[in-house]
Design a protein around this motif. Structure first.
Motif, mmCIF file in Angstrom:
data_model
loop_
_atom_site.group_PDB
_atom_site.id
_atom_site.type_symbol
_atom_site.label_atom_id
_atom_site.label_comp_id
_atom_site.label_asym_id
_atom_site.label_seq_id
_atom_site.Cartn_x
_atom_site.Cartn_y
_atom_site.Cartn_z
ATOM 1 N N TYR A 8 0.844 -1.199 0.012
ATOM 2 C CA TYR A 8 0.129 0.062 0.038
ATOM 3 C C TYR A 8 0.936 1.281 -0.048
ATOM 4 O O TYR A 8 0.610 2.174 -0.610
ATOM 5 C CB TYR A 8 -0.915 -0.050 1.312
ATOM 6 C CG TYR A 8 -1.995 -1.018 1.372
ATOM 7 C CD1 TYR A 8 -2.198 -2.040 0.385
ATOM 8 C CD2 TYR A 8 -2.808 -1.446 2.649
ATOM 9 C CE1 TYR A 8 -2.927 -3.127 0.434
ATOM 10 C CE2 TYR A 8 -3.328 -2.428 2.623
ATOM 11 C CZ TYR A 8 -3.793 -3.315 1.833
ATOM 12 O OH TYR A 8 -4.690 -4.194 1.830
ATOM 13 N N LEU B 221 -0.883 4.505 -1.433
ATOM 14 C CA LEU B 221 -2.338 4.409 -0.958
ATOM 15 C C LEU B 221 -2.289 4.871 0.498
ATOM 16 O O LEU B 221 -3.087 5.713 0.820
ATOM 17 C CB LEU B 221 -2.760 2.976 -1.223
ATOM 18 C CG LEU B 221 -3.186 2.622 -2.664
ATOM 19 C CD1 LEU B 221 -3.341 1.166 -2.532
ATOM 20 C CD2 LEU B 221 -4.110 3.370 -3.134
ATOM 21 N N ILE C 149 -6.725 2.247 5.657
ATOM 22 C CA ILE C 149 -6.338 0.665 5.659
ATOM 23 C C ILE C 149 -7.805 -0.048 5.547
ATOM 24 O O ILE C 149 -7.716 -1.026 4.877
ATOM 25 C CB ILE C 149 -5.432 0.400 6.795
ATOM 26 C CG1 ILE C 149 -4.142 1.285 6.817
ATOM 27 C CG2 ILE C 149 -5.187 -1.099 6.587
ATOM 28 C CD1 ILE C 149 -3.261 1.337 7.746
ATOM 29 N N ILE D 261 -9.351 -0.027 2.257
ATOM 30 C CA ILE D 261 -8.744 -0.785 1.002
ATOM 31 C C ILE D 261 -8.945 -2.202 1.507
ATOM 32 O O ILE D 261 -9.100 -2.989 0.518
ATOM 33 C CB ILE D 261 -7.217 -0.296 1.484
ATOM 34 C CG1 ILE D 261 -6.898 1.181 0.808
ATOM 35 C CG2 ILE D 261 -6.325 -1.258 0.364
ATOM 36 C CD1 ILE D 261 -5.539 1.614 1.225
ATOM 37 N N LEU E 250 -5.802 -4.153 -6.663
ATOM 38 C CA LEU E 250 -4.861 -2.623 -6.412
ATOM 39 C C LEU E 250 -4.840 -1.454 -7.091
ATOM 40 O O LEU E 250 -4.986 -0.443 -6.900
ATOM 41 C CB LEU E 250 -3.633 -3.137 -5.483
ATOM 42 C CG LEU E 250 -3.984 -3.759 -3.901
ATOM 43 C CD1 LEU E 250 -2.424 -4.183 -3.831
ATOM 44 C CD2 LEU E 250 -4.239 -2.833 -3.146
ATOM 45 N N GLN F 136 -6.307 2.189 -6.440
ATOM 46 C CA GLN F 136 -5.352 3.470 -6.449
ATOM 47 C C GLN F 136 -5.880 4.336 -7.351
ATOM 48 O O GLN F 136 -5.952 5.458 -7.178
ATOM 49 C CB GLN F 136 -4.086 2.970 -7.343
ATOM 50 C CG GLN F 136 -3.011 3.975 -7.190
ATOM 51 C CD GLN F 136 -1.717 3.325 -7.917
ATOM 52 O OE1 GLN F 136 -1.662 2.463 -8.650
ATOM 53 N NE2 GLN F 136 -0.549 4.000 -7.373
#
Length: 267
Positions: free
Chosen positions: A25, A30, A53, A56, A66, A70
């Motif tokens: 991450y 991120l 977090i 995500i 991902l 993003q």
């Protein structure tokens, strides 16, 4: 009061993610650690980053890649996120349709490979009702030549667009069949659904079998049940339609060695 910082290990344990995931991450920008100790390179996260977090993690649990997360975080626009989620939903729905088609095919093949065992000892004619069926066909001269022609048609760009059920069959000569001879006129392979505007070389190679009742009998091509074969119906426009549909009873035999369900169209 200064906000408490948590090590990467503590953060991973609290949020239910791996340390490797937190590092990934961070590399993607991120969730960058709140603080990195320059001398030890230890990473620390703040409580205020936990919700990022968690978001995500939630999106990853939904299967969102991902890079897509993003892309959503790059604009921080909920409308953009909704569009990304919608795209992912559509991909999953397409996968579900593909999986369902595979499940349907598996069910068909289970029935197909069981059919000959169920009917091998059944000597009495029976009546089955079939929907309209479609097949890719070629004139029959020999098993080798006819199947080679079918392979060639299936391998063409137009042929590859068709959905097949791996079951071969024959349109047989009803007069010779009545004399105890297996005399194919055409060899075919069933299609899953009617083709849409077929183009050459398969144009003119699609055969349609009418819906209705068929008088059926299970037999080998050597007509060991020849005496029990019912007479072919007559008086039908274009002559009597008799099909011999192959059923594999093992994985080694083919062609003349396979049993058939003889199907006499009754209308």
């Amino acid at each position: 009061m200064e906000e408490k910082l948590y090590t990467i290990g503590e953060t991973a344990q609290l949020m239910g993610v791996s340390v490797q995931a937190l590092r990934k991450y961070s590399n993607l920008g991120l969730v960058v650690p709140e603080y990195v100790n320059e001398s030890t390179n230890y990473r620390y996260y703040s409580f205020s980053q936990f919700h990022l977090i968690d978001k995500i993690k939630y999106f990853r649990d939904l299967g969102i890649p991902l890079p897509e997360i993003q892309r959503a975080f790059a604009t921080a626009d909920s409308a953009n996120l909704a569009e990304i989620l919608r795209e992912h939903q559509q991909k999953l729905e397409a996968q579900i349709r593909q999986l369902q088609a595979t499940i349907d095919n598996l069910s068909w093949y289970i029935d197909y490979f069981s059919y000959s065992k169920q009917h091998a000892g059944y000597k009495v004619p029976y009546i089955l009702r079939f929907p309209k069926r479609y097949a890719l066909y070629v004139p029959f001269s020999s098993y080798h030549q006819a199947e080679t022609q079918l392979f060639k048609l299936r391998g063409s760009p137009q042929g590859q667009q068709l959905g097949y059920l791996r079951q071969y069959g024959y349109v047989v000569d009803p007069v010779k069949l009545g004399q105890g001879q297996f005399a194919p006129l055409h060899q075919f392979m069933f299609l899953k659904e009617p083709p849409q505007q077929p183009q050459p070389p398969i144009q003119g190679q699609i055969m349609e079998f009418p819906a209705g009742e068929y008088l059926c009998l299970f037999s080998g091509k050597q007509l060991e049940n020849g005496a029990a074969l019912p007479p072919a119906p007559v008086g039908r426009p274009g002559g009597a339609l008799v099909l011999a549909v192959e059923y594999e009873n093992n994985l080694h035999e083919y062609g003349s060695n396979l049993p058939c369900e003889f199907e006499f169209y009754m209308g």
